[in-house]
Design an enzyme around this catalytic site. Structure first.
Site, short mmCIF file in Angstrom:
data_model
loop_
_atom_site.label_atom_id
_atom_site.label_comp_id
_atom_site.label_asym_id
_atom_site.label_seq_id
_atom_site.Cartn_x
_atom_site.Cartn_y
_atom_site.Cartn_z
N LYS A 1 40.56 3.14 -92.39
CA LYS A 1 40.91 1.74 -92.17
C LYS A 1 40.43 0.96 -93.37
O LYS A 1 39.51 1.39 -94.07
CB LYS A 1 40.22 1.19 -90.91
P1 NAD Z 1 49.26 -9.65 -86.19
O1 NAD Z 1 48.44 -10.27 -87.24
O2 NAD Z 1 50.72 -9.46 -86.43
O3 NAD Z 1 49.12 -10.46 -84.81
C1 NAD Z 1 47.87 -10.76 -84.25
C2 NAD Z 1 48.09 -11.76 -83.12
O4 NAD Z 1 46.83 -11.99 -82.47
C3 NAD Z 1 48.58 -13.14 -83.60
O5 NAD Z 1 49.47 -13.65 -82.65
C4 NAD Z 1 47.29 -13.97 -83.62
O6 NAD Z 1 47.53 -15.36 -83.48
C5 NAD Z 1 46.60 -13.39 -82.40
N1 NAD Z 1 45.14 -13.64 -82.42
C6 NAD Z 1 44.30 -13.57 -83.48
N2 NAD Z 1 43.06 -13.90 -83.09
C7 NAD Z 1 43.13 -14.16 -81.77
C8 NAD Z 1 42.20 -14.56 -80.79
N3 NAD Z 1 40.92 -14.78 -81.12
N4 NAD Z 1 42.63 -14.73 -79.52
C9 NAD Z 1 43.92 -14.52 -79.19
N5 NAD Z 1 44.85 -14.15 -80.07
C10 NAD Z 1 44.46 -13.98 -81.34
O7 NAD Z 1 48.56 -8.24 -85.87
P2 NAD Z 1 49.19 -6.95 -85.19
O8 NAD Z 1 49.62 -6.01 -86.26
O9 NAD Z 1 50.14 -7.36 -84.11
O10 NAD Z 1 47.88 -6.30 -84.56
C11 NAD Z 1 47.37 -6.71 -83.28
C12 NAD Z 1 46.42 -5.64 -82.78
O11 NAD Z 1 47.14 -4.39 -82.66
C13 NAD Z 1 45.22 -5.33 -83.68
O12 NAD Z 1 44.12 -4.99 -82.86
C14 NAD Z 1 45.67 -4.11 -84.45
O13 NAD Z 1 44.59 -3.35 -84.93
C15 NAD Z 1 46.45 -3.39 -83.38
N6 NAD Z 1 47.40 -2.42 -83.89
C16 NAD Z 1 48.40 -2.80 -84.73
C17 NAD Z 1 49.30 -1.83 -85.18
C18 NAD Z 1 50.47 -2.19 -86.06
O14 NAD Z 1 51.33 -1.32 -86.27
N7 NAD Z 1 50.58 -3.41 -86.55
C19 NAD Z 1 49.17 -0.48 -84.79
C20 NAD Z 1 48.14 -0.14 -83.92
C21 NAD Z 1 47.27 -1.11 -83.47
#
Ligand code: NAD
Length: 428
Positions: A118
């Protein structure tokens, strides 16, 4: 491979609230349950290598800013390291270590030949212009250049990073190599070697895991209400997919606030509002709620899809959902998880629930290396096969041994990595 017994955080500190403490406590618990060899346990407790870099870059006004960046390889015994890059003001080494460890187990559970990595930069990207973001990204990529490469470590998007940022990293790496190296990152645009289906893969995988859970519980897809915290790449598209599949999406939120409508929300209307307003908050067709409210809302399936540590000892007894599907990494603390488990809440753990992203990233890397690309149907079909098989393996083990889904998932993931260690032996 024997060493002194490991002193676990469970023996020293009962409140595992940070992501790293949670990750270690989960490993320690399953190590004990499965009788893991202490030497392998000790190896798996510490990341293989951690890189901390300063990232200086020029702002548009000519001044210089310096942010702190990280890249951690937790384990590369089963293959190259794989994991996303996060841009968030609170990124720190311990958080990146936890996320890298979870990537190791995730890849092993999905049966894909990668280790866990990561990376991240402690930055709020909203404070930068696009050109500042590009210079910052290219400098961060240059600083971690010796760590990454198609055979070594393949970054991908995570919170606040996207296809465009992956393009800049791919280009920076390629310019240093003198030729194009598409396989150095995944989650790229299709035009430069990205995979069809990658953009929605994590959300699609979350949907498959919810379907598998409902099937195991004997509940129909169109009978359930869903609340989703985090309306980003993962949560936003999951809302759309689940709505289209017939679920009632009753609540969504982002960092600015949330929305609730008992009769169900219309993700397309929310998307239109959010594209203009930059947030779901303020959408007129629903009742405003806070992120704390969302976690405690009356619904069948709760999907935390934002950040770590949102369900803790403080609110786990107030979660009303019957199923929690962890789209985010580490949204439930170690102790919070125990409370949910004791209350009979069915938790699909992150290392299973959100593995759709890394699975299609693996497909992307395979396509890049072979320079032979698949159509989207093939990507989605293969994703579904891998995830349903992983769910069944975890579920069967949980049932057979009386474990939680999280314990069973860790048992399988840790077990496969341990087997690789024991098979290869300890160098020298
Ligand atoms: P992103 O940046 O596209 O979206 C994150 C979302 O969370 C946004 O809507 C943001 O406003 C919201 N957010 C941020 N802080 C917050 C808070 N304190 N309370 C409520 N909402 C909040 O990110 P993403 O890629 O969608 O990732 C989201 C989660 O999924 C993370 O934990 C990431 O590690 C996990 N994840 C992502 C992927 C991927 O392919 N992008 C894969 C596996 C896991």
């Amino acid at each position: 491979m024997e060493t002194e017994p490991v002193v676990t955080p469970a023996q020293t500190d009962p409140s595992h609230d940070t992501a790293w403490e949670t990750a270690l406590a989960q490993l320690d618990e399953v190590a004990e349950l499965m009788g893991l060899a202490p030497g392998v346990h000790a190896i798996l407790r510490s990341p293989k290598r951690s890189l901390s870099v300063s990232v200086p870059f020029r702002m548009d006004d000519g001044s210089t800013r310096v942010y702190q960046g990280y890249r951690v390889h937790h384990n590369v015994t089963r293959g190259p390291a794989k994991g996303g890059i996060r841009y968030h003001p609170e990124v720190g080494l311990d958080e990146v270590k936890a996320l890298a460890m979870w990537m190791t187990w995730k890849c092993a559970i999905a049966g894909i030949p990668f280790g866990g990595a990561k990376g991240g930069v402690a930055v709020d990207p909203k404070e930068l212009t696009r050109s500042e973001l590009e210079r910052m990204t290219r400098r961060y990529a240059s600083e971690i250049l010796p760590f990454i490469g198609p055979e070594k470590d393949i970054p991908a998007p995570d919170m606040n990073t996207n296809e465009e940022i992956m393009s800049w990293i791919m280009d920076t790496y390629s310019m240093n190599s003198g030729f194009s190296v598409p396989g150095v990152v995944t989650g790229k645009p299709v035009s430069i070697g990205g995979s069809k289906g990658r953009a929605g893969a994590t959300s699609r995988g979350v949907m498959y895991m919810i379907f598998s859970t409902l099937k195991a519980l004997g509940v129909g897809i169109d009978e359930v209400s869903v609340a989703i915290q985090g309306y980003g790449k993962v949560g936003g598209y999951a809302a759309q997919l689940l709505h289209d599949a017939g679920c009632r999406v009753v609540a969504v939120s982002d960092a600015e606030g949330g929305l609730y409508r008992d009769r169900g929300l219309d993700p397309e209307a929310i998307n239109r509002h959010s594209r203009e307003a930059g947030t779901v908050a303020g959408y007129g067709g629903a009742e405003p709620i806070t992120n704390a409210d969302l976690l405690e809302i009356d619904c069948d399936v709760l999907v935390p899809a934002a950040i770590e540590g949102v369900v803790t000892v403080k609110n786990a007894d107030k979660v009303k959902a019957r199923v929690v599907c962890e789209a985010a990494n580490g949204p439930i603390t170690f102790e919070g998880d125990k409370i949910l488990h004791d209350r009979g809440v069915f938790v699909v753990p992150d290392i299973l629930a959100n593995s759709g992203g890394v699975t299609v990233s693996y497909f992307e890397w395979v396509q890049d290396i072979q320079a032979y690309f698949w159509d989207e149907e093939e990507v989605n079909d293969r994703l579904r096969l891998i995830m349903e098989r992983a769910f069944d393996e975890v579920y069967d083990l949980a049932m057979a041994k009386g474990l939680s889904m999280r314990q069973a998932a860790h048992w399988i993931g840790v077990g496969r990595v341990a087997e690789a260690h024991l098979t290869r032996g300890l160098f020298p």
